[in-house]
Design a protein around this motif. Sequence first.
Motif, PDB file in Angstrom:
ATOM      1  N   UNK A 506       0.549  -1.552   0.067  1.00  0.00           N
ATOM      2  CA  UNK A 506      -0.475   0.523   0.391  1.00  0.00           C
ATOM      3  C   UNK A 506       0.822   0.541   0.170  1.00  0.00           C
ATOM      4  N   UNK A 507       2.112   1.020   0.108  1.00  0.00           N
ATOM      5  CA  UNK A 507       3.398   2.585   0.526  1.00  0.00           C
ATOM      6  C   UNK A 507       3.862   2.234  -0.701  1.00  0.00           C
ATOM      7  N   UNK A 508       3.946   0.960  -1.174  1.00  0.00           N
ATOM      8  CA  UNK A 508       4.656   1.097  -2.110  1.00  0.00           C
ATOM      9  C   UNK A 508       4.701   1.770  -3.515  1.00  0.00           C
ATOM     10  N   UNK A 509       5.742   3.125  -3.753  1.00  0.00           N
ATOM     11  CA  UNK A 509       5.742   4.164  -4.652  1.00  0.00           C
ATOM     12  C   UNK A 509       6.070   3.467  -5.774  1.00  0.00           C
ATOM     13  N   UNK A 510       7.126   2.471  -6.403  1.00  0.00           N
ATOM     14  CA  UNK A 510       7.517   1.703  -7.547  1.00  0.00           C
ATOM     15  C   UNK A 510       7.245   0.682  -7.908  1.00  0.00           C
ATOM     16  N   UNK A 511       7.262   0.760  -9.358  1.00  0.00           N
ATOM     17  CA  UNK A 511       6.842  -0.272 -10.024  1.00  0.00           C
ATOM     18  C   UNK A 511       7.838  -1.211  -9.715  1.00  0.00           C
ATOM     19  N   UNK A 512       7.236  -2.476 -11.035  1.00  0.00           N
ATOM     20  CA  UNK A 512       8.702  -4.355 -10.726  1.00  0.00           C
ATOM     21  C   UNK A 512       9.555  -4.020 -11.793  1.00  0.00           C
ATOM     22  N   UNK A 513       9.441  -2.832 -12.430  1.00  0.00           N
ATOM     23  CA  UNK A 513      10.366  -2.461 -13.509  1.00  0.00           C
ATOM     24  C   UNK A 513      11.619  -2.478 -12.826  1.00  0.00           C
ATOM     25  N   UNK A 514      11.489  -1.115 -11.749  1.00  0.00           N
ATOM     26  CA  UNK A 514      13.025  -0.954 -11.050  1.00  0.00           C
ATOM     27  C   UNK A 514      14.181  -1.495 -10.677  1.00  0.00           C
ATOM     28  N   UNK A 515      13.087  -2.608  -9.144  1.00  0.00           N
ATOM     29  CA  UNK A 515      13.805  -3.726  -8.347  1.00  0.00           C
ATOM     30  C   UNK A 515      14.401  -4.896  -9.492  1.00  0.00           C
ATOM     31  N   UNK A 516      13.904  -5.153 -11.103  1.00  0.00           N
ATOM     32  CA  UNK A 516      14.169  -5.602 -11.888  1.00  0.00           C
ATOM     33  C   UNK A 516      15.537  -5.119 -12.166  1.00  0.00           C
ATOM     34  N   UNK A 517      15.868  -4.118 -12.580  1.00  0.00           N
ATOM     35  CA  UNK A 517      17.065  -3.236 -12.655  1.00  0.00           C
ATOM     36  C   UNK A 517      17.720  -3.179 -12.008  1.00  0.00           C
ATOM     37  N   UNK A 518      17.881  -3.433 -11.037  1.00  0.00           N
ATOM     38  CA  UNK A 518      18.696  -3.200  -9.718  1.00  0.00           C
ATOM     39  C   UNK A 518      18.975  -4.108  -9.067  1.00  0.00           C
ATOM     40  N   UNK A 519      18.140  -5.055  -9.420  1.00  0.00           N
ATOM     41  CA  UNK A 519      18.590  -6.724  -9.162  1.00  0.00           C
ATOM     42  C   UNK A 519      19.748  -6.878 -10.046  1.00  0.00           C
ATOM     43  N   UNK A 520      19.592  -7.204 -11.725  1.00  0.00           N
ATOM     44  CA  UNK A 520      19.913  -7.687 -12.454  1.00  0.00           C
ATOM     45  C   UNK A 520      21.807  -7.186 -12.892  1.00  0.00           C
ATOM     46  N   UNK A 521      21.298  -5.418 -12.615  1.00  0.00           N
ATOM     47  CA  UNK A 521      22.812  -5.126 -12.954  1.00  0.00           C
ATOM     48  C   UNK A 521      23.394  -4.505 -11.830  1.00  0.00           C
ATOM     49  N   UNK A 522      22.680  -4.162  -9.996  1.00  0.00           N
ATOM     50  CA  UNK A 522      23.707  -4.174  -8.902  1.00  0.00           C
ATOM     51  C   UNK A 522      23.479  -5.104  -7.934  1.00  0.00           C
ATOM     52  N   UNK A 523      22.735  -5.803  -8.554  1.00  0.00           N
ATOM     53  CA  UNK A 523      22.562  -7.089  -7.075  1.00  0.00           C
ATOM     54  C   UNK A 523      21.980  -6.594  -5.805  1.00  0.00           C
ATOM     55  N   UNK A 524      20.605  -5.725  -6.316  1.00  0.00           N
ATOM     56  CA  UNK A 524      19.697  -4.835  -5.201  1.00  0.00           C
ATOM     57  C   UNK A 524      18.648  -5.177  -5.027  1.00  0.00           C
ATOM     58  N   UNK A 525      18.249  -5.902  -4.332  1.00  0.00           N
ATOM     59  CA  UNK A 525      16.444  -6.210  -4.726  1.00  0.00           C
ATOM     60  C   UNK A 525      15.855  -5.279  -3.543  1.00  0.00           C
ATOM     61  N   UNK A 526      15.278  -3.715  -3.315  1.00  0.00           N
ATOM     62  CA  UNK A 526      15.135  -3.086  -2.013  1.00  0.00           C
ATOM     63  C   UNK A 526      13.856  -3.935  -1.531  1.00  0.00           C
ATOM     64  N   UNK A 527      12.718  -4.376  -2.580  1.00  0.00           N
ATOM     65  CA  UNK A 527      11.569  -5.026  -1.809  1.00  0.00           C
ATOM     66  C   UNK A 527      12.154  -6.359  -0.886  1.00  0.00           C
ATOM     67  N   UNK A 528      10.772  -6.399  -0.247  1.00  0.00           N
ATOM     68  CA  UNK A 528      10.311  -8.161   0.298  1.00  0.00           C
ATOM     69  C   UNK A 528       8.876  -8.429   0.349  1.00  0.00           C
ATOM     70  N   UNK A 529       9.214  -9.851  -0.225  1.00  0.00           N
ATOM     71  CA  UNK A 529       8.049  -9.890  -0.652  1.00  0.00           C
ATOM     72  C   UNK A 529       7.343 -11.651   0.335  1.00  0.00           C
ATOM     73  N   UNK A 530       6.039 -11.801  -0.227  1.00  0.00           N
ATOM     74  CA  UNK A 530       5.382 -13.128   1.620  1.00  0.00           C
ATOM     75  C   UNK A 530       4.933 -13.716  -0.057  1.00  0.00           C
ATOM     76  N   UNK A 531       4.366 -15.104   0.450  1.00  0.00           N
ATOM     77  CA  UNK A 531       3.932 -16.069  -0.486  1.00  0.00           C
ATOM     78  C   UNK A 531       1.753 -15.644   0.197  1.00  0.00           C
ATOM     79  N   UNK A 532       0.444 -14.998  -0.771  1.00  0.00           N
ATOM     80  CA  UNK A 532      -0.220 -14.797  -0.298  1.00  0.00           C
ATOM     81  C   UNK A 532      -1.634 -15.233  -1.188  1.00  0.00           C
ATOM     82  N   UNK A 533      -2.146 -16.297  -0.232  1.00  0.00           N
ATOM     83  CA  UNK A 533      -3.273 -16.857  -2.064  1.00  0.00           C
ATOM     84  C   UNK A 533      -5.039 -16.287  -0.807  1.00  0.00           C
ATOM     85  N   UNK A 534      -5.676 -16.485  -1.547  1.00  0.00           N
ATOM     86  CA  UNK A 534      -7.225 -16.317  -0.873  1.00  0.00           C
ATOM     87  C   UNK A 534      -8.128 -15.511  -2.295  1.00  0.00           C
TER      88      UNK A 534
END
Length: 806
Positions: A506-534
């Motif tokens: 709800x407070x995430x203002x960044x698209x998924x493209x930015x962590x994709x780029x920072x991860x692939x080029x600098x190994x920096x994924x600033x987001x955190x994740x969890x599995x959810x179903x429902x």
Amino acid sequence: MKSASVIFLFFIFSIPLFSQVFNIRGRIFSTERERGLSYANLRVLNTMYGTAANSEGDYELKLTPGQYYLAASYIGFKSDTVLINLIDDAVINFYLEPASLVINEVTVLPGINPANAIIRKAIEAKHKRENLISDYTFSGFTKGLIKTTSDIAAGDNSVSLDVGGADTAKLKITGIIENESRGYFKVPDNYKEEIIARKQSSNIPSAINTLTGGRIIQNFYTDDIKFSGRELKSPIADDAAGFYFFNLEDSLAYDNRKVYRIYFEPEDKSDPGFTGRVFIASDDYNMVKIDVNLNDAANPGGIFTKVNVFQQYLPFNNVYMPIDYRLFVEANLLGLLKFGFEINSILYDYKINTNINNDFFDMALLTVQPDADKKDSVYWTSIQSIPNTLEEKTAYRRIDSLESVPKTFWDRFSFLSVRTELSDNFSVSGPLGIYHFNRVEGNSLDFGLFADNLAEKRFSAQTTLVYGFADKKFKWGFTSEYLLGKFRTHSVNVSAYDKLNVLFSDSDEYSSLLPTLTSLFDKYDFKNYFYESGFNVKLVSEVLPVLKLGIGYEYREQQTASVNSNFSFFSRNKEYEPNRPIYNNVIGAITGSFSFDFRKYIEDGYFRRRTSEGKSFFLFSGSVYISDEKYMNNDMSLTIYKLNLYTSINSFGSTSARINLVGNWSTGAVPYQMMTALAGNIQSLGKDNTFRTVDYSEVYGDNVITLGFNYNFGDELFTILDLPIIEDMQLLLGAHLNAGWTSISAESKMLNAGVIPEKPIEYTKPLVEIGFSLGQMLMPLRMEFTWKLNHFGKNNFVVGVNSAAF
């Protein structure tokens, strides 16, 4: 650009409806040059009928059988009158002779400008006019032309233009809209309009065809006229004499009286305003015509190479009212995008002071009548309209021909698209939407199938499939919405999913493209994740024009995710940060919501679309999340409340302020992943509505209050300060202030023991930061400078780049 449009304008009063109407057409010529007189007037003497010629002098007038005196007139020419016995369609040409007048000798005293004296009397006449009006109604016809260098494509609610191409390419008509409307006004500011009929070229969606002459018109009899959100002074504004330089150029004949032609421009060329000519009648000092352009200071970013406004006025029951409005615009965006548009409106059939009931005016600013899109060719030929020019007819045929050719998959395909259209209503993931990367899923393939605006724009749905090669899991999601009601103001929403969710989304203002780029080029994924179903089901209804209520039920199973990939193109020696654990749980809840919105709306034939009309406004909304372990077989009981107050306030000039106050509080123990985080940022970047000195997902709580204040100065301060060079750089200045209060209850700390730190960051005394930004009108980013005012430690001063592209 030479105007290729032939605009037919007419002026007509309350034409009675008869079974037979004949068409009179022709051209109004100048005998001096044997050319058509642009926008010459044609009146039916001793009646309330009339019209005006188009840009080539051609006119068309519809009258019932009978005998009429037709009088053609044009400023600077002698009028010409003919008698006609109308028993069939007729062709009549007029030839007007020049009738220049010599200005009477004027004694000019030192420091006295004769044009200023005329303008002062025109201002007095304006106030007399205002006192004569309590309400009025009018009919209108509007034609809009879109001009680009290449053909355009349109969706249900938008038009897309190709970027690039030759800067010298010639503009051509690539889209046309036409509509007939009826407008209503009552002092001080009650306004309403109805579209009775509308049509457009086949590449333009009908929902876009809501531009009407009455709604978009800039009436120069008012003091301030708005362009691009900036208020500009009319040449007969109360303080116009101190703002504009006026020069009396000539005195011309018009309808057996004299009209003053006065040139004007801002005294200070750095002040935004108009340059051009205003025409004032010598007998009553009313404004009868205006032909102006925006000056350079009023041109945002220098994008527009031409902005011309042309408007004429005639008396209705001794009250001068606008009879037409023409706006001609050309633009060139950094040589990448060249386009233009024209708005041609005629206003007629005025009825003044008819005592319109106050109850007639409601929240609907504009309503498209249910049968507006169903008018046939017989109807369109029976009404007063702006006939198509040869260029417009050619454009209609070309567009219809292009649209009739079936589009292939490759016609709709683009390597730079997130979605690829299969048809008008169906699309799939495009090249930019089929891949993402994060440290949990690793390299991931995405596929989405989207259905939009089916069943008369009532039903939309989407299905998504994701496979992560690192966690070796398939994820899926399905959402659907069905809209009910005449204007689709009630909705039923159903969704089900098994997905990887973003922590504090709800407070995430960044698209998924930015962590994709920072991860692939600098190994920096600033987001955190969890599995959810429902799944969730929600009903939302507009129970009042200003109030929406919602109720729903949702069920969620949430599980911790872990890092499964160490892949990156570079920084191979680095390791990804561990993914934060969550409190694993199963929870069901009843949800409720409300929202107040007092803005008026446009009923476009399908939907109600809110509009602020460029005015200040506020929005107030709230929601509640109720989970009870006794009645819902949950692991816990909790209630989460949220309130949001947003306001936009217009200030001086084109400046404005935005204030956003959000409160979140809860009862019962709240799982870590369901808490609220302060919207933060990553290093060197910043986003609107975020804390620039707070790291991404660094601070969170189950009780959070945030206040965001943003002030957009635009270029107003630089213009006021009149600083050489700087005021011409078209810099944009903004200011921001954020305050945040957070806490975590003892119950939530106990529940999340081992998940959150023993001493998480809490701002029981609000964190306050302040800063400013600098940008340029043509640049899609701006530099931001922000200081903490308390809670000093790291990030006491931050410099960042803010861009919507991130």
